[in-house]
Scaffold this motif. Structure first.
Motif, PDB file in Angstrom:
ATOM      1  N   MET B   1       0.843  -1.192   0.000  1.00  0.00           N
ATOM      2  CA  MET B   1       0.000   0.000   0.000  1.00  0.00           C
ATOM      3  C   MET B   1       0.880   1.244   0.000  1.00  0.00           C
ATOM      4  N   ASP B   2       0.452   2.259  -0.705  1.00  0.00           N
ATOM      5  CA  ASP B   2       1.229   3.493  -0.815  1.00  0.00           C
ATOM      6  C   ASP B   2       0.345   4.710  -0.538  1.00  0.00           C
ATOM      7  N   ARG B   3       0.946   5.702   0.096  1.00  0.00           N
ATOM      8  CA  ARG B   3       0.213   6.946   0.297  1.00  0.00           C
ATOM      9  C   ARG B   3       1.217   8.091   0.544  1.00  0.00           C
ATOM     10  N   SER B   4       0.806   9.286   0.196  1.00  0.00           N
ATOM     11  CA  SER B   4       1.674  10.449   0.400  1.00  0.00           C
ATOM     12  C   SER B   4       1.019  11.435   1.366  1.00  0.00           C
ATOM     13  N   PHE B   5       1.861  12.158   2.093  1.00  0.00           N
ATOM     14  CA  PHE B   5       1.364  13.056   3.136  1.00  0.00           C
ATOM     15  C   PHE B   5       2.098  14.391   3.071  1.00  0.00           C
ATOM     16  N   ARG B   6       1.347  15.466   3.258  1.00  0.00           N
ATOM     17  CA  ARG B   6       1.939  16.795   3.309  1.00  0.00           C
ATOM     18  C   ARG B   6       2.799  16.937   4.573  1.00  0.00           C
ATOM     19  N   ARG B   7       3.704  17.927   4.558  1.00  0.00           N
ATOM     20  CA  ARG B   7       4.648  18.106   5.665  1.00  0.00           C
ATOM     21  C   ARG B   7       4.044  18.933   6.780  1.00  0.00           C
ATOM     22  N   THR B   8       3.156  18.348   7.524  1.00  0.00           N
ATOM     23  CA  THR B   8       2.575  19.058   8.662  1.00  0.00           C
ATOM     24  C   THR B   8       2.155  18.035   9.715  1.00  0.00           C
ATOM     25  N   PHE B   9       2.289  18.438  10.982  1.00  0.00           N
ATOM     26  CA  PHE B   9       1.873  17.539  12.067  1.00  0.00           C
ATOM     27  C   PHE B   9       0.389  17.207  11.947  1.00  0.00           C
ATOM     28  N   GLY B  10      -0.371  18.115  11.318  1.00  0.00           N
ATOM     29  CA  GLY B  10      -1.799  17.870  11.140  1.00  0.00           C
ATOM     30  C   GLY B  10      -2.098  16.653  10.279  1.00  0.00           C
ATOM     31  N   GLN B  11      -1.078  16.154   9.565  1.00  0.00           N
ATOM     32  CA  GLN B  11      -1.285  14.964   8.731  1.00  0.00           C
ATOM     33  C   GLN B  11      -1.167  13.654   9.527  1.00  0.00           C
ATOM     34  N   LEU B  12      -0.781  13.772  10.796  1.00  0.00           N
ATOM     35  CA  LEU B  12      -0.579  12.539  11.577  1.00  0.00           C
ATOM     36  C   LEU B  12      -1.841  11.678  11.620  1.00  0.00           C
ATOM     37  N   GLN B  13      -2.989  12.340  11.757  1.00  0.00           N
ATOM     38  CA  GLN B  13      -4.243  11.570  11.795  1.00  0.00           C
ATOM     39  C   GLN B  13      -4.406  10.744  10.514  1.00  0.00           C
ATOM     40  N   SER B  14      -4.086  11.346   9.380  1.00  0.00           N
ATOM     41  CA  SER B  14      -4.179  10.622   8.103  1.00  0.00           C
ATOM     42  C   SER B  14      -3.140   9.500   8.025  1.00  0.00           C
ATOM     43  N   VAL B  15      -1.973   9.751   8.592  1.00  0.00           N
ATOM     44  CA  VAL B  15      -0.937   8.705   8.624  1.00  0.00           C
ATOM     45  C   VAL B  15      -1.459   7.492   9.407  1.00  0.00           C
ATOM     46  N   PHE B  16      -2.087   7.754  10.556  1.00  0.00           N
ATOM     47  CA  PHE B  16      -2.594   6.655  11.385  1.00  0.00           C
ATOM     48  C   PHE B  16      -3.792   5.963  10.730  1.00  0.00           C
ATOM     49  N   GLU B  17      -4.581   6.711   9.982  1.00  0.00           N
ATOM     50  CA  GLU B  17      -5.686   6.067   9.246  1.00  0.00           C
ATOM     51  C   GLU B  17      -5.113   5.095   8.201  1.00  0.00           C
ATOM     52  N   PHE B  18      -4.020   5.510   7.597  1.00  0.00           N
ATOM     53  CA  PHE B  18      -3.340   4.654   6.610  1.00  0.00           C
ATOM     54  C   PHE B  18      -2.801   3.380   7.275  1.00  0.00           C
ATOM     55  N   THR B  19      -2.081   3.520   8.398  1.00  0.00           N
ATOM     56  CA  THR B  19      -1.539   2.327   9.064  1.00  0.00           C
ATOM     57  C   THR B  19      -2.668   1.448   9.613  1.00  0.00           C
ATOM     58  N   ASN B  20      -3.743   2.088  10.058  1.00  0.00           N
ATOM     59  CA  ASN B  20      -4.872   1.314  10.588  1.00  0.00           C
ATOM     60  C   ASN B  20      -5.529   0.475   9.477  1.00  0.00           C
ATOM     61  N   GLU B  21      -5.677   1.106   8.324  1.00  0.00           N
ATOM     62  CA  GLU B  21      -6.247   0.386   7.172  1.00  0.00           C
ATOM     63  C   GLU B  21      -5.373  -0.828   6.836  1.00  0.00           C
ATOM     64  N   PHE B  22      -4.082  -0.610   6.819  1.00  0.00           N
ATOM     65  CA  PHE B  22      -3.128  -1.673   6.490  1.00  0.00           C
ATOM     66  C   PHE B  22      -3.163  -2.808   7.526  1.00  0.00           C
ATOM     67  N   THR B  23      -3.140  -2.448   8.801  1.00  0.00           N
ATOM     68  CA  THR B  23      -3.082  -3.490   9.837  1.00  0.00           C
ATOM     69  C   THR B  23      -4.405  -4.262   9.925  1.00  0.00           C
ATOM     70  N   GLN B  24      -5.500  -3.591   9.587  1.00  0.00           N
ATOM     71  CA  GLN B  24      -6.790  -4.313   9.603  1.00  0.00           C
ATOM     72  C   GLN B  24      -6.882  -5.299   8.439  1.00  0.00           C
ATOM     73  N   ILE B  25      -6.450  -4.892   7.263  1.00  0.00           N
ATOM     74  CA  ILE B  25      -6.478  -5.775   6.089  1.00  0.00           C
ATOM     75  C   ILE B  25      -5.684  -7.043   6.371  1.00  0.00           C
ATOM     76  N   HIS B  26      -4.546  -6.892   7.047  1.00  0.00           N
ATOM     77  CA  HIS B  26      -3.655  -8.035   7.249  1.00  0.00           C
ATOM     78  C   HIS B  26      -3.787  -8.645   8.647  1.00  0.00           C
ATOM     79  N   ALA B  27      -4.782  -8.210   9.411  1.00  0.00           N
ATOM     80  CA  ALA B  27      -5.034  -8.760  10.752  1.00  0.00           C
ATOM     81  C   ALA B  27      -3.759  -8.788  11.600  1.00  0.00           C
TER      82      ALA B  27
END
Lengths: 94, 133
Positions: B1-27
């Motif tokens: 899975m790939d995703r890009s994020f802007r350079r701001t701490f405000g993107q952390l929530q989106s980063v965690f949504e990305f990792t959450n999506e990944f970890t749920q898919i792969h249990a």
């Protein structure tokens, strides 16, 4: 989602995820603590080094007047992070 | 899975949504998810903190096989900073002397495996592995 509140007894309750985007919120509330207090981690799912930094700054400030934080109800994952950072030498963890 | 994020701490929530999506898919287990989130946060925020006006987004690649999670984080506009290099973080100092600086990278080094760093043409590529138990 991160939440922090002070109970009527003056203790602190954390919940959710304390990441680098939440440190201002945590610092604002912890800045109101001026006595020794318990910090309840029961509902805290996650903490990163940014959150550790906020707790460290609070512990340093309180220690100047002989006060301190005691951390309670920590999950195993969070306890591991405190252990690796050697923060278990700085805080009393119950 | 790939995703890009802007350079701001405000993107952390989106980063965690990305990792959450990944970890749920792969249990993936809660423990591995915790370490994944911690390592990704520390490395991402480090890139943002030291180069907030850099050009281009920060790119993350997560992949999975039966034994481990593979992570690659790419910053296309950065000065070299080798996160795999051991740095002096004196963890035995007293409360008064302790400072939080450097702690995040130290934790990453302790918690992940095979942490590697490459820098070429202003592009930093950080990769690491997380064994599944």
């Amino acid at each position: 989602m991160f939440e922090i509140k002070i109970t009527d007894q003056g203790d602190v309750v954390l919940s959710g995820r304390l990441d680098a985007a939440q440190t201002d919120k945590a610092m604002e509330v912890l800045g109101r603590i001026n006595e020794s207090a318990k910090v309840d981690f029961k509902e805290l799912q996650y903490i990163s080094s940014a959150g550790l930094g906020v707790l460290l700054a609070t512990q340093k400030r309180l220690s100047q007047s002989g006060k301190r934080l005691k951390l309670i109800n920590m999950s195993k994952h969070i306890r591991d992070v405190f252990h690796f950072a050697r923060f278990d030498m700085i805080f009393e963890i119950e | 899975m790939d995703r890009s994020f802007r350079r701001t701490f405000g993107q952390l929530q989106s980063v965690f949504e990305f990792t959450n999506e990944f970890t749920q898919i792969h249990a993936i287990s809660e423990r591995v998810r915790y370490v994944l989130d911690l390592a990704v946060e520390e490395l991402f925020t480090n890139m943002v903190k030291y180069n907030p006006s850099g050009k281009g987004d920060i790119h993350m690649h997560l992949s999975f096989d039966k034994k481990e999670v593979l992570v690659q984080i790419t910053d296309p506009d950065s000065d070299p900073f080798d996160v795999s290099k051991q740095r002096s973080v004196d963890l035995k100092r007293s409360l008064e002397e302790r400072k939080p600086g450097g702690l995040g990278i130290y934790l990453v080094q302790k918690l992940v495996e095979n942490l590697q760093y490459e820098h070429q043409n202003r592009t930093s590529i950080i990769s690491f592995r997380l064994p599944l138990e």
